[in-house]
Design a protein around this motif. Structure first.
Motif, PDB file in Angstrom:
ATOM      1  N   PRO A   1       0.740  -1.067  -0.129  1.00 39.82           N
ATOM      2  CA  PRO A   1       0.384   0.036   0.299  1.00 39.82           C
ATOM      3  C   PRO A   1       0.289   1.237  -0.200  1.00 39.82           C
ATOM      4  CG  PRO A   1      -0.581  -1.011   2.466  1.00 39.82           C
ATOM      5  CD  PRO A   1       0.749  -2.203   1.371  1.00 39.82           C
ATOM      6  N   THR A   2       0.643   2.488  -0.342  1.00 42.81           N
ATOM      7  CA  THR A   2       1.198   4.074  -0.680  1.00 42.81           C
ATOM      8  C   THR A   2       1.478   4.073   0.567  1.00 42.81           C
ATOM      9  OG1 THR A   2      -0.605   4.825  -1.744  1.00 42.81           O
ATOM     10  CG2 THR A   2       1.235   3.738  -3.457  1.00 42.81           C
ATOM     11  N   GLN A   3       1.639   4.031   1.080  1.00 40.00           N
ATOM     12  CA  GLN A   3       1.781   4.681   2.889  1.00 40.00           C
ATOM     13  C   GLN A   3       2.945   5.501   3.330  1.00 40.00           C
ATOM     14  OE1 GLN A   3      -0.896   3.641   6.359  1.00 40.00           O
ATOM     15  NE2 GLN A   3      -1.706   4.874   4.536  1.00 40.00           N
ATOM     16  N   GLY A   4       3.474   5.866   2.136  1.00 41.24           N
ATOM     17  CA  GLY A   4       5.274   6.439   1.717  1.00 41.24           C
ATOM     18  C   GLY A   4       6.063   5.431   2.220  1.00 41.24           C
ATOM     19  N   HIS A   5       7.027   5.203   3.589  1.00 39.92           N
ATOM     20  CA  HIS A   5       7.182   4.335   4.371  1.00 39.92           C
ATOM     21  C   HIS A   5       7.434   3.176   4.091  1.00 39.92           C
ATOM     22  CE1 HIS A   5       4.476   4.285   7.390  1.00 39.92           C
ATOM     23  NE2 HIS A   5       5.002   3.731   7.747  1.00 39.92           N
ATOM     24  N   ILE A   6       5.837   2.716   4.112  1.00 37.41           N
ATOM     25  CA  ILE A   6       5.833   1.039   4.058  1.00 37.41           C
ATOM     26  C   ILE A   6       6.555   0.349   3.106  1.00 37.41           C
ATOM     27  CG2 ILE A   6       3.789  -0.505   4.205  1.00 37.41           C
ATOM     28  CD1 ILE A   6       4.027   0.117   6.740  1.00 37.41           C
ATOM     29  N   PRO A   7       5.551   1.140   1.696  1.00 28.66           N
ATOM     30  CA  PRO A   7       6.598   0.321   0.550  1.00 28.66           C
ATOM     31  C   PRO A   7       8.133  -0.090   0.444  1.00 28.66           C
ATOM     32  CG  PRO A   7       5.079   2.010  -0.693  1.00 28.66           C
ATOM     33  CD  PRO A   7       5.149   2.189   0.889  1.00 28.66           C
ATOM     34  N   SER A   8       8.995   1.144   1.328  1.00 33.17           N
ATOM     35  CA  SER A   8      10.534   1.060   1.128  1.00 33.17           C
ATOM     36  C   SER A   8      11.378   0.288   0.885  1.00 33.17           C
ATOM     37  CB  SER A   8      10.753   2.242   1.184  1.00 33.17           C
ATOM     38  OG  SER A   8      11.514   3.177   0.518  1.00 33.17           O
ATOM     39  N   GLY A   9      10.845  -1.229   0.190  1.00 34.04           N
ATOM     40  CA  GLY A   9      11.682  -2.147   0.336  1.00 34.04           C
ATOM     41  C   GLY A   9      11.235  -3.217   1.348  1.00 34.04           C
ATOM     42  N   VAL A  10      11.088  -3.138   2.421  1.00 35.52           N
ATOM     43  CA  VAL A  10      11.057  -3.899   3.463  1.00 35.52           C
ATOM     44  C   VAL A  10       9.608  -4.903   3.077  1.00 35.52           C
ATOM     45  CG1 VAL A  10      11.677  -2.390   5.219  1.00 35.52           C
ATOM     46  CG2 VAL A  10       8.869  -2.729   5.188  1.00 35.52           C
ATOM     47  N   PRO A  11       8.720  -4.649   2.506  1.00 36.05           N
ATOM     48  CA  PRO A  11       7.792  -5.901   2.653  1.00 36.05           C
ATOM     49  C   PRO A  11       8.177  -6.761   2.338  1.00 36.05           C
ATOM     50  CG  PRO A  11       7.516  -3.752   1.236  1.00 36.05           C
ATOM     51  CD  PRO A  11       8.694  -3.858   1.381  1.00 36.05           C
ATOM     52  N   TYR A  12       9.373  -7.492   1.142  1.00 39.43           N
ATOM     53  CA  TYR A  12       9.796  -8.320   0.905  1.00 39.43           C
ATOM     54  C   TYR A  12      10.209  -9.202   1.886  1.00 39.43           C
ATOM     55  CZ  TYR A  12      12.686 -12.078  -2.100  1.00 39.43           C
ATOM     56  OH  TYR A  12      12.684 -13.236  -3.050  1.00 39.43           O
ATOM     57  N   ILE A  13      10.880  -8.733   2.770  1.00 39.11           N
ATOM     58  CA  ILE A  13      12.142  -8.936   4.350  1.00 39.11           C
ATOM     59  C   ILE A  13      11.191 -10.713   4.650  1.00 39.11           C
ATOM     60  CG2 ILE A  13      12.503  -9.529   6.029  1.00 39.11           C
ATOM     61  CD1 ILE A  13      13.268  -6.395   5.564  1.00 39.11           C
ATOM     62  N   GLY A  14      10.017 -10.597   5.040  1.00 39.86           N
ATOM     63  CA  GLY A  14       9.155 -11.813   5.068  1.00 39.86           C
ATOM     64  C   GLY A  14       9.202 -13.023   4.636  1.00 39.86           C
ATOM     65  N   VAL A  15       8.614 -12.425   2.906  1.00 36.26           N
ATOM     66  CA  VAL A  15       8.528 -14.041   1.842  1.00 36.26           C
ATOM     67  C   VAL A  15      10.622 -13.746   1.629  1.00 36.26           C
ATOM     68  CG1 VAL A  15       8.311 -13.903  -0.478  1.00 36.26           C
ATOM     69  CG2 VAL A  15       7.029 -12.702   1.372  1.00 36.26           C
ATOM     70  N   ALA A  16      11.418 -13.288   1.780  1.00 28.89           N
ATOM     71  CA  ALA A  16      13.090 -13.295   1.357  1.00 28.89           C
ATOM     72  C   ALA A  16      13.062 -14.385   2.654  1.00 28.89           C
ATOM     73  CB  ALA A  16      13.496 -12.443   1.271  1.00 28.89           C
ATOM     74  N   ARG A  17      12.884 -14.350   4.178  1.00 27.83           N
ATOM     75  CA  ARG A  17      13.754 -14.927   4.875  1.00 27.83           C
ATOM     76  C   ARG A  17      13.053 -16.470   4.470  1.00 27.83           C
ATOM     77  NH1 ARG A  17      10.804 -16.921   8.748  1.00 27.83           N
ATOM     78  NH2 ARG A  17      11.733 -17.862  11.210  1.00 27.83           N
ATOM     79  N   GLU A  18      11.562 -16.368   4.203  1.00 28.04           N
ATOM     80  CA  GLU A  18      10.899 -17.920   3.933  1.00 28.04           C
ATOM     81  C   GLU A  18      12.099 -18.327   2.265  1.00 28.04           C
ATOM     82  OE1 GLU A  18       7.286 -18.221   3.709  1.00 28.04           O
ATOM     83  OE2 GLU A  18       6.926 -17.695   5.993  1.00 28.04           O
ATOM     84  N   ASP A  19      11.990 -17.737   0.984  1.00 32.03           N
ATOM     85  CA  ASP A  19      12.422 -18.086  -0.026  1.00 32.03           C
ATOM     86  C   ASP A  19      13.866 -18.522   0.621  1.00 32.03           C
ATOM     87  OD1 ASP A  19      10.533 -17.201  -1.379  1.00 32.03           O
ATOM     88  OD2 ASP A  19      10.697 -16.338  -2.539  1.00 32.03           O
ATOM     89  N   ILE A  20      14.325 -17.970   1.637  1.00 35.75           N
ATOM     90  CA  ILE A  20      16.494 -18.558   1.538  1.00 35.75           C
ATOM     91  C   ILE A  20      15.798 -19.557   2.410  1.00 35.75           C
ATOM     92  CG2 ILE A  20      18.472 -18.158   2.884  1.00 35.75           C
ATOM     93  CD1 ILE A  20      17.880 -14.974   2.180  1.00 35.75           C
ATOM     94  N   LEU A  21      15.521 -19.405   3.699  1.00 38.33           N
ATOM     95  CA  LEU A  21      15.335 -21.376   4.138  1.00 38.33           C
ATOM     96  C   LEU A  21      14.816 -22.263   3.351  1.00 38.33           C
ATOM     97  CD1 LEU A  21      13.863 -19.473   7.260  1.00 38.33           C
ATOM     98  CD2 LEU A  21      16.214 -20.327   7.200  1.00 38.33           C
ATOM     99  N   GLU A  22      13.891 -21.821   2.059  1.00 39.09           N
ATOM    100  CA  GLU A  22      13.341 -22.882   1.464  1.00 39.09           C
ATOM    101  C   GLU A  22      14.915 -23.230   0.298  1.00 39.09           C
ATOM    102  OE1 GLU A  22       9.349 -21.985   0.231  1.00 39.09           O
ATOM    103  OE2 GLU A  22       8.625 -22.227   2.133  1.00 39.09           O
ATOM    104  N   GLY A  23      15.474 -22.816  -0.306  1.00 37.21           N
ATOM    105  CA  GLY A  23      16.680 -22.692  -0.984  1.00 37.21           C
ATOM    106  C   GLY A  23      16.074 -22.199  -2.602  1.00 37.21           C
ATOM    107  N   LYS A  24      15.039 -21.326  -2.339  1.00 42.01           N
ATOM    108  CA  LYS A  24      14.583 -21.106  -3.437  1.00 42.01           C
ATOM    109  C   LYS A  24      15.698 -19.413  -4.108  1.00 42.01           C
ATOM    110  CE  LYS A  24       9.183 -21.402  -3.108  1.00 42.01           C
ATOM    111  NZ  LYS A  24       8.279 -20.855  -2.609  1.00 42.01           N
ATOM    112  N   ILE A  25      15.866 -19.156  -2.792  1.00 39.72           N
ATOM    113  CA  ILE A  25      17.027 -17.822  -3.734  1.00 39.72           C
ATOM    114  C   ILE A  25      18.209 -18.052  -2.896  1.00 39.72           C
ATOM    115  CG2 ILE A  25      15.479 -16.206  -4.792  1.00 39.72           C
ATOM    116  CD1 ILE A  25      15.283 -14.999  -1.931  1.00 39.72           C
ATOM    117  N   LYS A  26      19.322 -17.431  -3.141  1.00 35.65           N
ATOM    118  CA  LYS A  26      20.321 -17.702  -2.184  1.00 35.65           C
ATOM    119  C   LYS A  26      20.916 -16.268  -1.017  1.00 35.65           C
ATOM    120  CE  LYS A  26      23.890 -17.755  -5.348  1.00 35.65           C
ATOM    121  NZ  LYS A  26      22.968 -17.905  -6.498  1.00 35.65           N
TER     122      LYS A  26
END
Length: 512
Positions: free
Chosen positions: A424-449
């Motif tokens: 959502p366009t809440q200013g600070h909210i979209p700035s990079g951090v929305p992917y942290i949760g997904v990235a954590r899981e994708d790395i743990l599952e070996g989808k990305i390094k």
């Protein structure tokens, strides 16, 4: 050893009434043009709670849909509903407005929030049934007052009204007679940010699988400021939210940097943990009422509903290296410095290329980039284009210029290394951090390094400087075992050298 990301939360609060009464686009229009056709159209263009829940980007934000799945859904998304969409997601929930108002009242420590007693009686049970809302929070909800009392405060004492389904159900009073920093307007804005941050904190602790007592420090990185006439933005949202969330062992402070603040805050948290100052730090943020319906005029003009109808919130739990979770690599930090300049190429160079150069890496060595993850459903009709796509094109062009990517691979770069925007366009909210949760899981599952999180900020909005801002960091798989193995080998070598030295010394003694 690097700090790790133990968990993350992402929450939304559907607040259609606040779009009309508190979003800056609408409140400004009411002053400038009170009889505006636009203001008459807004109530008819507000989405129902069910529509907000069934909206694909919202389901992506709370973790029920992976960004790759969203990319497969035909664009635009505003006219498509996700089947069997759920209020609750892997990372958080989409809370309805009526329940959120009860959370706001429970978050109020100075009795400035008043709710109609019939409204409280009607919705308190539903609020209490939310699995994340603990009993101690439910107990903070007051029984409410007569509607006539609320009408008095709104009509006679400049209180901000709280509405549900277009009807007055409560108010936020001014906290001081003459201090504009404690006016009803500012108190309303700050309490909404605080309450949505509390919701995010509760989910973050649950998602990380830790006890509330383990959190030692909280950093709030929202875009609001609390204080009084003697210290306008003194803070402290972090500790205020931690108090209601029950983080009894935590202290904390606020970090401010416009849209880049969340990325600054995560870097600070990772450094605090790595230094040994604190074992577990949570970065948190609530939403921003001013930005509700921000692009509403463009949306309505083009036949869309008001899409900016939710407050956003998130929290990230950062702790000591546990040998499992992905690490925040503090040796791979990008930063837009005072001397960088504001040319797009210079900005991307400082945030992406410079940290990779220091590590001897190339741009394609990062599996996924998460810059400004704005939802294009919102930004394209408003004339801002597809913000994530524009960032990926710049990163890809830089890689071509550096000879790290073939020109023929330009088109594939976005799909391979990019993401479709969903925040959502809440200013600070979209700035990079929305992917942290997904990235954590994708790395743990070996989808990305690995993944690079990029936060950017418009410092010039505060009229203190014309400078732009930005910082970035890289998340990668856990290296603790590899480091141990390396340390183990060197330890064995040391033991061998000592044994050899003693043997040689013994031989010398024997010879004598």
């Amino acid at each position: 050893m690097n700090s790790v990301i133990k968990g993350a939360s992402y929450v939304l609060v559907h607040t259609p009434d606040m779009v009309l009464y508190n979003g800056t686009t609408q409140t400004t229009e009411r002053i400038v043009n009170p009889e505006s056709e636009y203001l008459k159209e807004v109530p008819e263009k507000l989405r129902s709670y069910e529509d907000a829940v069934a909206y694909w980007p919202n389901q992506t934000y709370i973790g029920n849909v992976h960004p790759e799945e969203l990319a497969e859904v035909e664009f635009p998304w505003y006219d498509k509903k996700m089947e069997n969409a759920d209020r609750y997601g892997k990372y958080g929930e989409i809370m309805p407005e009526e329940e959120f108002l009860l959370l706001v009242q429970a978050s109020d420590m100075f009795e400035v929030v008043r709710l109609d007693k019939d409204f409280v009686a009607k919705y308190k049970d539903a609020f209490a049934k939310d699995p994340i809302i603990s009993e101690d929070i439910v107990e903070k909800v007051h029984e409410g007052v007569e509607l006539s009392e609320i009408e008095h405060f709104v009509n006679e004492e400049h209180a901000e009204g709280l509405y549900f389904d277009g009807k007055l159900v409560g108010c936020v009073k001014a906290a001081h007679d003459i201090d504009v920093n404690l006016s009803a307007h500012v108190m309303h804005e700050n309490l909404m940010s605080k309450a949505s941050s509390i919701l995010a904190l509760l989910y973050a602790v649950r998602n990380a699988g830790i006890d509330k007592s383990e959190v030692e420090y909280v950093i709030d990185c929202a875009e609001e400021a609390c204080g009084d006439m003697n210290q306008r933005g003194g803070g402290n949202f972090a500790k205020a939210a931690a108090e209601v969330a029950g983080l009894v062992n935590a202290t904390g402070s606020d970090a401010r940097g416009f849209c880049a603040a969340p990325t600054h805050a995560v870097i600070e948290a990772a450094a605090l943990v790595k230094s040994g100052a604190y074992k577990t730090v949570v970065v948190t943020s609530g939403g921003c009422t001013a930005k509700l319906g921000m692009n509403g005029k463009d949306h309505i003009k083009k036949g869309l509903p008001i899409l900016e109808d939710c407050l956003g919130g998130f929290a990230v739990v950062i702790s000591e290296n546990d040998g499992v979770n992905p690490e925040i690599d503090l040796s791979l930090l990008g930063r837009h410095t005072v001397g960088t300049g504001s040319a797009p190429q210079a900005v991307i160079g400082s945030l992406v290329a410079d940290p990779l150069d220091r590590a001897g890496m190339k741009i394609p060595d990062i599996d996924k980039y998460s810059p400004e993850m704005q939802n294009p459903d919102i930004t394209k009709p408003a004339g801002a284009g597809d913000v994530p796509l524009a960032n990926y094109k710049m990163i890809a062009a830089l890689a071509v210029k550096r000879g790290e990517l073939d020109r023929k691979e330009l088109a594939d770069f976005t799909k391979k290394h990019g993401l479709t925007g969903w925040a959502p366009t809440q200013g600070h909210i979209p700035s990079g951090v929305p992917y942290i949760g997904v990235a954590r899981e994708d790395i743990l599952e070996g989808k990305i390094k690995n993944a690079m999180i990029i936060g950017k900020g418009s410092l010039f909005l505060g009229r203190m400087t014309n400078l732009f801002d930005g910082v970035s960091f890289v998340i990668h798989g856990n290296t603790a075992e590899a480091e141990k193995a390396e340390a183990g080998v060197s330890e064995e070598e040391v033991k061998g050298l000592i044994a050899k030295a003693m043997k040689d010394f013994a031989a010398t003694l024997m010879a004598e």
